[in-house]
Scaffold this motif. Structure first.
Motif, mmCIF file in Angstrom:
data_model
loop_
_atom_site.group_PDB
_atom_site.id
_atom_site.type_symbol
_atom_site.label_atom_id
_atom_site.label_comp_id
_atom_site.label_asym_id
_atom_site.label_seq_id
_atom_site.Cartn_x
_atom_site.Cartn_y
_atom_site.Cartn_z
ATOM 1 N N LEU A 44 23.040 -26.877 29.553
ATOM 2 C CA LEU A 44 22.180 -27.574 30.509
ATOM 3 C C LEU A 44 23.013 -28.345 31.536
ATOM 4 O O LEU A 44 22.785 -28.238 32.743
ATOM 5 N N TYR A 45 23.996 -29.108 31.036
ATOM 6 C CA TYR A 45 24.854 -29.877 31.951
ATOM 7 C C TYR A 45 25.688 -28.954 32.844
ATOM 8 O O TYR A 45 25.917 -29.239 34.025
ATOM 9 N N GLU A 47 24.914 -25.922 33.841
ATOM 10 C CA GLU A 47 24.056 -25.314 34.862
ATOM 11 C C GLU A 47 23.715 -26.315 35.969
ATOM 12 O O GLU A 47 23.664 -25.963 37.150
ATOM 13 N N ARG A 48 23.496 -27.570 35.559
ATOM 14 C CA ARG A 48 23.209 -28.604 36.554
ATOM 15 C C ARG A 48 24.412 -28.819 37.485
ATOM 16 O O ARG A 48 24.259 -29.011 38.691
ATOM 17 N N ALA A 52 24.470 -28.204 41.389
ATOM 18 C CA ALA A 52 24.855 -29.267 42.334
ATOM 19 C C ALA A 52 25.985 -28.784 43.250
ATOM 20 O O ALA A 52 25.998 -29.066 44.454
#
Length: 234
Positions: A44-45, A47-48, A52
């Protein structure tokens, strides 16, 4: 309004893009080595972070494209101004106002350049009048030629002594009067940059012949190049 050199623009774009890629890659590696509670959280991190990074890359690209477009637009306006300035068109000032601060500075520069040109024109006209005054009043027989031998001016004393008129002499070639081999004289004068005296040469003028002494003096320009030759005839 933007006006940046293309290489600087490309450098800035490349620099920030590389920094962004390095930061994204660094954080991506860190995220994969940090002990989170689950792989899902890591994913999740990650992909974020990638999202970004992509978002910032899009923003940087958009800024770059806008800057390039603005640059091209300003340059096109400047090209148009150059064309208008050739004809002294009224639209020139109107187009300058569209360039904003740059247009104001160009207009100020244009005014200053015009002012300096006018001052130079006044100085040239003053020198021309002074030159005419001297040629009308000096007690020397002077003939001024360009480097090709065309006679561009003569003193009033010359006309009086040899009983001729400006219409008979001006803008004719000095070789018409058989005074000397002007081409060789110019070569010698240009080489020495000093006056050269020719003794007892023959000048043919208005079907009359005169035995004269001629002093050929060089007139040099700012580049120290031969611009004119003054013949003092005695």
């Amino acid at each position: 309004m933007y006006l940046i050199k293309k290489r600087y623009l490309n450098f800035i774009f490349t620099f920030f893009t590389l920094i962004l890629l390095v930061i994204v890659a660094l954080f991506y590696v860190i995220l994969n080595y940090v002990d989170f509670n689950s792989e899902i959280q890591i994913k999740l991190y990650s992909e974020r972070l990638v999202f970004a990074g992509i978002l910032f890359a899009i923003v940087i690209s958009a800024i770059y494209i806008i800057a390039v477009y603005k640059n091209i637009k300003v340059l096109k306006k400047l090209d148009k101004l150059i064309e208008l300035s050739k004809y002294g068109n009224y639209e020139f000032k109107k187009e300058l106002s569209k360039l904003g601060a740059l247009g104001e500075r160009i207009q100020t520069l244009f005014k200053q350049t015009t002012f300096m040109s006018e001052k130079k024109s006044f100085k040239i006209s003053s020198m021309a009048n002074l030159n005419n005054f001297l040629f009308e009043n000096i007690d020397l027989n002077l003939v001024v030629c360009d480097v090709e031998g065309m006679i561009v001016n003569c003193s009033l004393s010359f006309y009086k002594k040899f009983k001729t008129e400006a219409s008979e002499v001006l803008y004719r070639n000095i070789n018409d009067f058989k005074i000397l081999n002007f081409k060789e004289a110019v070569f010698d004068i240009d080489k020495s940059k000093q006056p050269i005296i020719y003794k007892r040469v023959v000048m043919k003028l208005d079907d009359a012949e005169y035995k004269i002494d001629v002093t050929c003096a060089p007139i040099l320009n700012l580049k120290n190049e031969l611009s004119n030759v003054v013949l003092q005839i005695e």
